[in-house]
Design an enzyme around this catalytic site. Sequence first.
Site, PDB file in Angstrom:
ATOM      1  N   GLU A 295      -1.020   2.577  -1.117  1.00 46.74           N
ATOM      2  CA  GLU A 295      -0.033   2.223  -2.158  1.00 46.74           C
ATOM      3  C   GLU A 295       1.383   2.288  -1.597  1.00 46.74           C
ATOM      4  O   GLU A 295       2.215   1.416  -1.861  1.00 46.74           O
ATOM      5  CB  GLU A 295      -0.135   3.200  -3.341  1.00 46.74           C
ATOM      6  CG  GLU A 295      -1.465   3.159  -4.080  1.00 46.74           C
ATOM      7  CD  GLU A 295      -1.601   4.365  -5.015  1.00 46.74           C
ATOM      8  OE1 GLU A 295      -0.824   4.455  -5.970  1.00 46.74           O
ATOM      9  OE2 GLU A 295      -2.471   5.221  -4.761  1.00 46.74           O
TER      10      GLU A 295
ATOM     11  N   HIS B 199      -8.742 -16.025  -7.128  1.00 49.13           N
ATOM     12  CA  HIS B 199      -8.225 -15.514  -8.416  1.00 49.13           C
ATOM     13  C   HIS B 199      -8.769 -14.115  -8.733  1.00 49.13           C
ATOM     14  O   HIS B 199      -8.901 -13.756  -9.894  1.00 49.13           O
ATOM     15  CB  HIS B 199      -8.573 -16.460  -9.574  1.00 49.13           C
ATOM     16  CG  HIS B 199      -8.278 -17.897  -9.281  1.00 49.13           C
ATOM     17  ND1 HIS B 199      -7.102 -18.508  -9.629  1.00 49.13           N
ATOM     18  CD2 HIS B 199      -9.011 -18.841  -8.639  1.00 49.13           C
ATOM     19  CE1 HIS B 199      -7.128 -19.776  -9.227  1.00 49.13           C
ATOM     20  NE2 HIS B 199      -8.271 -20.009  -8.614  1.00 49.13           N
TER      21      HIS B 199
ATOM     22  N   LYS C 134      -9.539  13.633  -8.753  1.00 45.51           N
ATOM     23  CA  LYS C 134      -8.952  12.398  -8.234  1.00 45.51           C
ATOM     24  C   LYS C 134      -8.878  12.333  -6.709  1.00 45.51           C
ATOM     25  O   LYS C 134      -8.523  13.289  -6.043  1.00 45.51           O
ATOM     26  CB  LYS C 134      -7.520  12.205  -8.781  1.00 45.51           C
ATOM     27  CG  LYS C 134      -7.422  11.955 -10.258  1.00 45.51           C
ATOM     28  CD  LYS C 134      -8.019  10.626 -10.709  1.00 45.51           C
ATOM     29  CE  LYS C 134      -7.434   9.409 -10.060  1.00 45.51           C
ATOM     30  NZ  LYS C 134      -6.287   8.853 -10.743  1.00 45.51           N
TER      31      LYS C 134
ATOM     32  N   SER D 245      -4.661  14.542  -7.590  1.00 48.80           N
ATOM     33  CA  SER D 245      -3.759  14.693  -8.721  1.00 48.80           C
ATOM     34  C   SER D 245      -3.452  16.172  -8.920  1.00 48.80           C
ATOM     35  O   SER D 245      -4.290  17.031  -8.653  1.00 48.80           O
ATOM     36  CB  SER D 245      -4.430  14.122  -9.965  1.00 48.80           C
ATOM     37  OG  SER D 245      -3.854  14.664 -11.130  1.00 48.80           O
TER      38      SER D 245
END
Length: 491
Positions: A289, A155, A282, A276
């Site tokens: 992704e 979980h 970043k 970014s």
Amino acid sequence: MSNILRRGRLEAAQNEEILRYTSSMEADRWIFDADIAVDLAHTVMLREQDIINKEDCSKILSGLLRIREEGMEKLDFSYEDIHISLESRLIDMVGEDVGGRMHSGRSRNDEVSTCIRLALREELTGLLEEIFALRNTLFSLAEKHINTLMPGFTHLQHAQPTTLAHHLCAHEAALGRDFDRVQDAFSRVNICPLGAAAFASTGFNLNRKRTQELLGFEGLLENSMDAVSSRDYLIECASVFTNMMINLSRMAEELVVWSSSEFNFIELDDMYASTSSIMPQKKNPDTAELMRGKTGVAVGALMSLVTICKGLPLSYNRDLQEATPNIWRSVETVRASVRVMEGMIRTMRVHPEVLAAQSVVGFTTATELADTIVRETGIPFRTAHQIVGMLAKEGEKPTMEKIDSAAKIVLGKSLSGLGLTENMIKEALDPVSNIKRRKLTGGPAPEEMRRYLSKRQTELELNKQEIATLKDIIDSAFENLLAIVNEYRKA
Ligand code: ARG
């Protein structure tokens, strides 16, 4: 020359839009080499069966080899597919009296499925090699981290301590099944529909076995109607690719989560990161992704395939042309994803100290404490579960004293009275001894992990030989075909 297909039965030439709508030329780039191979094999067989004469055979074969050399770009893209465009180019080269004989006893219906199977067979062997490399990389990293503690999750909550090796090998195990499924699918792709003609076989005295052998196929799709109609092998492969992308996307998701500041388990190599355009600090795990995102391509291709094939009457229907590009999209995505995942895993930086520190956060040793209590005192597991659960609820460090006071509430007596000692508790709370105790088959204990790794690596070596055998069969079939073609060309 006028369109060799439409000059008989049909009047109007197609306008641009209808041509673009109906043509498969762009997607047929995938089967250019395969189509030449199929034409070569069919022509050789026609000669051997005395359906065409020596001279014509020689000219057709030479023409085909020239077209092969010139490449796909030299073909006329105003044809509806590669098969007819290629035949038209051949007729341009050698004349219709010769080139017009190549398509004897054949239809584009058996031709196209043979081409797809040939090209897909290549893709599948490439994919097997790529899965092999990824599994190998996972094993190499696992070998280095047999003793690297980390929290295991259920979980997405800290659950029990495990090791990084154990975690990596879990992903490898899934990829191993993907490998098996690709091999399995290969066996159903590697069968030959050629010679089925449009669907009802042909009155020409073809030798189907011969073209099957020349193209290195394992067997024949005998029923000529089934041979041209079936695309179940595409659905099977797309389903295998989908399963595989889902496994990869789960790995990718972990790489995303693990490289967040909250986890900080790993850092991806800069190669796989983006930054970014506004936030200069970043470092984003974009490649992972995108892998999650590209899983949609495989799922979508599978859905398209099943939808296109559903409810089609026998035998060939043009809808099937629309099915094919889906398999190319899917296989391209899955192959690239496997290669990229291999690189991400191989180059990522692991933070063992963070993993070890986190391995005990959230009372991950609670299960072992309850188990120890059961083994040492003989009380039922469910009762021990309640006692340890009460400590966890209080957020208390589980000392002998605290355990005894919880036990008195639950059981009416102390566990020290039943033989539990401070030392036993200490052992149970130690993540290293937690791991050591989990030495059953498939557990994370270092000795078991070493056994497991060496067994799996031996199996992987066998897989390597299986790939080599497949490649050898395909390559030698093609070399053999070219050698025969050269013989017949000289004649
Ligand atoms: N290009 C077609 C396909 O990919 C094969 C041609 C069959 N066309 C036909 N009208 N029978 O399915």
